[in-house]
Design a protein around this motif. Structure first.
Motif, PDB file in Angstrom:
ATOM      1  N   GLU A  50       0.828  -1.220   0.000  1.00  0.00           N
ATOM      2  CA  GLU A  50       0.000   0.000   0.000  1.00  0.00           C
ATOM      3  C   GLU A  50       0.862   1.270   0.000  1.00  0.00           C
ATOM      4  O   GLU A  50       0.586   2.224  -0.722  1.00  0.00           O
ATOM      5  N   VAL A  51       1.932   1.261   0.806  1.00  0.00           N
ATOM      6  CA  VAL A  51       2.805   2.443   0.880  1.00  0.00           C
ATOM      7  C   VAL A  51       3.481   2.674  -0.472  1.00  0.00           C
ATOM      8  O   VAL A  51       3.536   3.802  -0.978  1.00  0.00           O
ATOM      9  N   THR A  52       3.941   1.581  -1.092  1.00  0.00           N
ATOM     10  CA  THR A  52       4.585   1.692  -2.415  1.00  0.00           C
ATOM     11  C   THR A  52       3.603   2.269  -3.432  1.00  0.00           C
ATOM     12  O   THR A  52       3.941   3.152  -4.217  1.00  0.00           O
ATOM     13  N   ARG A  53       2.372   1.774  -3.373  1.00  0.00           N
ATOM     14  CA  ARG A  53       1.345   2.256  -4.332  1.00  0.00           C
ATOM     15  C   ARG A  53       1.058   3.737  -4.120  1.00  0.00           C
ATOM     16  O   ARG A  53       1.007   4.525  -5.064  1.00  0.00           O
ATOM     17  N   LEU A  54       0.878   4.147  -2.840  1.00  0.00           N
ATOM     18  CA  LEU A  54       0.507   5.544  -2.558  1.00  0.00           C
ATOM     19  C   LEU A  54       1.648   6.526  -2.807  1.00  0.00           C
ATOM     20  O   LEU A  54       1.412   7.701  -3.073  1.00  0.00           O
ATOM     21  N   THR A  55       2.901   6.036  -2.692  1.00  0.00           N
ATOM     22  CA  THR A  55       4.034   6.961  -2.878  1.00  0.00           C
ATOM     23  C   THR A  55       4.529   6.988  -4.324  1.00  0.00           C
ATOM     24  O   THR A  55       5.377   7.798  -4.669  1.00  0.00           O
ATOM     25  N   SER A  56       3.995   6.095  -5.168  1.00  0.00           N
ATOM     26  CA  SER A  56       4.508   6.085  -6.549  1.00  0.00           C
ATOM     27  C   SER A  56       3.951   7.275  -7.324  1.00  0.00           C
ATOM     28  O   SER A  56       2.849   7.752  -7.043  1.00  0.00           O
ATOM     29  N   PRO A  57       4.720   7.787  -8.314  1.00  0.00           N
ATOM     30  CA  PRO A  57       4.311   9.003  -9.031  1.00  0.00           C
ATOM     31  C   PRO A  57       2.933   8.857  -9.662  1.00  0.00           C
ATOM     32  O   PRO A  57       2.584   7.803 -10.186  1.00  0.00           O
ATOM     33  N   SER A  58       2.148   9.935  -9.580  1.00  0.00           N
ATOM     34  CA  SER A  58       0.799   9.915 -10.150  1.00  0.00           C
ATOM     35  C   SER A  58       0.871  10.329 -11.620  1.00  0.00           C
ATOM     36  O   SER A  58       1.706  11.147 -12.008  1.00  0.00           O
ATOM     37  N   LEU A  59      -0.033   9.776 -12.395  1.00  0.00           N
ATOM     38  CA  LEU A  59      -0.113  10.129 -13.824  1.00  0.00           C
ATOM     39  C   LEU A  59      -0.371  11.616 -14.002  1.00  0.00           C
ATOM     40  O   LEU A  59       0.016  12.230 -14.978  1.00  0.00           O
ATOM     41  N   PHE A  60      -1.097  12.164 -13.023  1.00  0.00           N
ATOM     42  CA  PHE A  60      -1.505  13.577 -13.154  1.00  0.00           C
ATOM     43  C   PHE A  60      -0.535  14.519 -12.452  1.00  0.00           C
ATOM     44  O   PHE A  60      -0.777  15.713 -12.339  1.00  0.00           O
ATOM     45  N   GLY A  61       0.563  13.944 -11.944  1.00  0.00           N
ATOM     46  CA  GLY A  61       1.571  14.790 -11.288  1.00  0.00           C
ATOM     47  C   GLY A  61       1.108  15.359  -9.960  1.00  0.00           C
ATOM     48  O   GLY A  61       1.663  16.326  -9.459  1.00  0.00           O
ATOM     49  N   ASP A  62       0.045  14.761  -9.357  1.00  0.00           N
ATOM     50  CA  ASP A  62      -0.434  15.268  -8.061  1.00  0.00           C
ATOM     51  C   ASP A  62       0.518  14.869  -6.943  1.00  0.00           C
ATOM     52  O   ASP A  62       1.127  13.806  -6.984  1.00  0.00           O
ATOM     53  N   ARG A  63       0.621  15.723  -5.925  1.00  0.00           N
ATOM     54  CA  ARG A  63       1.421  15.399  -4.752  1.00  0.00           C
ATOM     55  C   ARG A  63       0.562  14.571  -3.796  1.00  0.00           C
ATOM     56  O   ARG A  63      -0.642  14.733  -3.749  1.00  0.00           O
ATOM     57  N   ALA A  64       1.212  13.735  -2.993  1.00  0.00           N
ATOM     58  CA  ALA A  64       0.473  12.961  -1.994  1.00  0.00           C
ATOM     59  C   ALA A  64       1.180  13.072  -0.649  1.00  0.00           C
ATOM     60  O   ALA A  64       2.412  13.112  -0.585  1.00  0.00           O
ATOM     61  N   VAL A  65       0.380  13.168   0.407  1.00  0.00           N
ATOM     62  CA  VAL A  65       0.935  13.108   1.757  1.00  0.00           C
ATOM     63  C   VAL A  65       0.361  11.851   2.389  1.00  0.00           C
ATOM     64  O   VAL A  65      -0.864  11.696   2.465  1.00  0.00           O
ATOM     65  N   ILE A  66       1.229  10.942   2.799  1.00  0.00           N
ATOM     66  CA  ILE A  66       0.758   9.696   3.417  1.00  0.00           C
ATOM     67  C   ILE A  66       1.079   9.776   4.899  1.00  0.00           C
ATOM     68  O   ILE A  66       2.250   9.869   5.293  1.00  0.00           O
ATOM     69  N   VAL A  67       0.034   9.794   5.723  1.00  0.00           N
ATOM     70  CA  VAL A  67       0.207   9.861   7.172  1.00  0.00           C
ATOM     71  C   VAL A  67      -0.115   8.481   7.738  1.00  0.00           C
ATOM     72  O   VAL A  67      -1.180   7.934   7.461  1.00  0.00           O
ATOM     73  N   ILE A  68       0.811   7.912   8.496  1.00  0.00           N
ATOM     74  CA  ILE A  68       0.526   6.628   9.157  1.00  0.00           C
ATOM     75  C   ILE A  68       0.571   6.859  10.660  1.00  0.00           C
ATOM     76  O   ILE A  68       1.626   7.126  11.240  1.00  0.00           O
ATOM     77  N   ARG A  69      -0.603   6.818  11.279  1.00  0.00           N
ATOM     78  CA  ARG A  69      -0.683   6.974  12.739  1.00  0.00           C
ATOM     79  C   ARG A  69      -0.545   5.588  13.381  1.00  0.00           C
ATOM     80  O   ARG A  69      -0.806   4.588  12.735  1.00  0.00           O
ATOM     81  N   ALA A  70      -0.191   5.555  14.675  1.00  0.00           N
ATOM     82  CA  ALA A  70       0.009   4.271  15.380  1.00  0.00           C
ATOM     83  C   ALA A  70       0.929   3.370  14.556  1.00  0.00           C
ATOM     84  O   ALA A  70       0.638   2.208  14.297  1.00  0.00           O
ATOM     85  N   ALA A  71       2.066   3.933  14.119  1.00  0.00           N
ATOM     86  CA  ALA A  71       2.994   3.203  13.247  1.00  0.00           C
ATOM     87  C   ALA A  71       3.629   1.998  13.950  1.00  0.00           C
ATOM     88  O   ALA A  71       4.182   1.118  13.296  1.00  0.00           O
ATOM     89  N   GLN A  72       3.493   1.940  15.293  1.00  0.00           N
ATOM     90  CA  GLN A  72       4.038   0.770  16.010  1.00  0.00           C
ATOM     91  C   GLN A  72       3.269  -0.501  15.657  1.00  0.00           C
ATOM     92  O   GLN A  72       3.733  -1.609  15.889  1.00  0.00           O
TER      93      GLN A  72
END
Length: 321
Positions: A50-72
């Motif tokens: 999921e992290v790889t998918r969300l951080t990969s470049p978007s076709l539309f060049g949009d920026r993404a911020v991925i927040v992972i809470r309770a990362a433990q």
């Protein structure tokens, strides 16, 4: 893209300060004038890939911020994926990890630190003096001041939970005018308009007063009390019950106060409210509230509905009067 670091690790278990540190990174990204899409995830629910998918470049060049809470709570596979990403982050994404500190998920903390992530540490405020400073700072940021006696009165009235203190400060500033806030304003606030705050809703809900709790909830929402503050007050109310339920019944309130980090009046209140609660019901109510918290912070579409649902669940899990 603002000056946000590609990967930020927020470490510490002071929930409000950790939330604010995460919010500051999101604001930093948006300060670059770009509309970034924010993905807010919970550690225990992140799937491998999921992290790889969300951080990969978007076709539309949009920026993404991925927040992972309770990362433990991230699984081993996902931790490996995140650490690998931190070593070679993409340009189109900003990753923010919130970890409470402690041993669980330590591989993640060590791995991303080694990979060069920016680390923000939030420290728990344990002393009364630090909480007084917190109150003064909340008020100062709004360009106002609060007298030492008023800050102490607010701390005595609200207790040590930072979310509740922050909520009380903003309500107090909304309700008063003039540069400085004095002790009389705090006293008035606790007798007057604070009557319809998240705390009122919380007290009525844990006491099983169904009609009044729902009526006050709707009134609080209609007068502009933020849903997140109501969730916070409900959580505070249930946490107080859980803390006091676990303490020896015959212990003196004043002795328990420092042990539980609660003022004696709050312990008295919780002892009274515990009538009709059992451990299972309390546990179910706390779980329902965690879900409402997620929905109110953007996981659901209608915060009012999520709150009403949570209050109904709290009421349903309280046995007897």
């Amino acid at each position: 893209m603002g000056n946000a670091a590609a990967v930020t690790l927020v470490v510490g278990d002071e929930e409000l300060l950790a939330d604010r540190a995460v919010g500051a990174v999101v604001a930093e990204v948006r300060a670059g004038g770009e509309d970034a899409e924010v993905h807010d995830l919970l550690g225990g629910k992140v799937e491998p890939g999921e992290v790889t998918r969300l951080t990969s470049p978007s076709l539309f060049g949009d920026r993404a911020v991925i927040v992972i809470r309770a990362a433990q709570d991230l699984s081993k596979d996902v931790i490996a994926e995140v650490v690998k990403y931190a070593g070679n982050p993409g340009e189109d994404a900003v990753l923010v990890l919130a970890h409470p500190g402690g041993v669980k998920g330590k591989a993640l903390v060590d791995g991303v630190k080694k990979a060069g992530a920016r680390v923000v540490t939030v420290t728990k405020l344990t002393k009364a003096g630090e909480r007084i400073d917190f109150i003064r700072n909340e008020v100062r940021q709004a360009g106002r001041t609060i007298t030492p006696a008023a800050a102490q009165a607010l701390l005595d009235a609200v207790g040590s939970d930072l979310r509740e203190l922050a909520a009380a400060c903003s309500q107090l500033m909304f309700d008063t005018s003039g540069k400085s806030i004095g002790e009389d304003a705090v006293t008035r606030y606790h007798r007057g308009r604070a009557e319809v705050s998240g705390f009122t809703v919380a007290d009525l809900a844990v006491e099983g007063k169904a009609g009044e709790a729902l009526e006050q909830l709707r009134w609080a929402l209609s007068t502009g009390v933020a849903p997140v503050l109501i969730v916070s007050a409900l959580a505070g109310g249930l946490r107080s019950l859980a803390k006091v339920a676990g303490a020896p019944r015959n212990a003196n309130e004043n002795q328990l106060a420092s042990q539980l980090g609660m003022p004696p009046w709050k312990i008295r209140n919780a002892r009274r409210q515990l009538n009709g609660w059992g451990p299972d019901g309390l546990s179910r109510a706390i779980q329902a509230l965690a879900l409402a918290d997620e929905q109110v912070k953007g996981g659901g579409t209608d915060p009012g509905y999520a709150l009403e649902n949570a209050v109904q669940t709290i009421l349903a899990n309280r046995t007897g009067r």
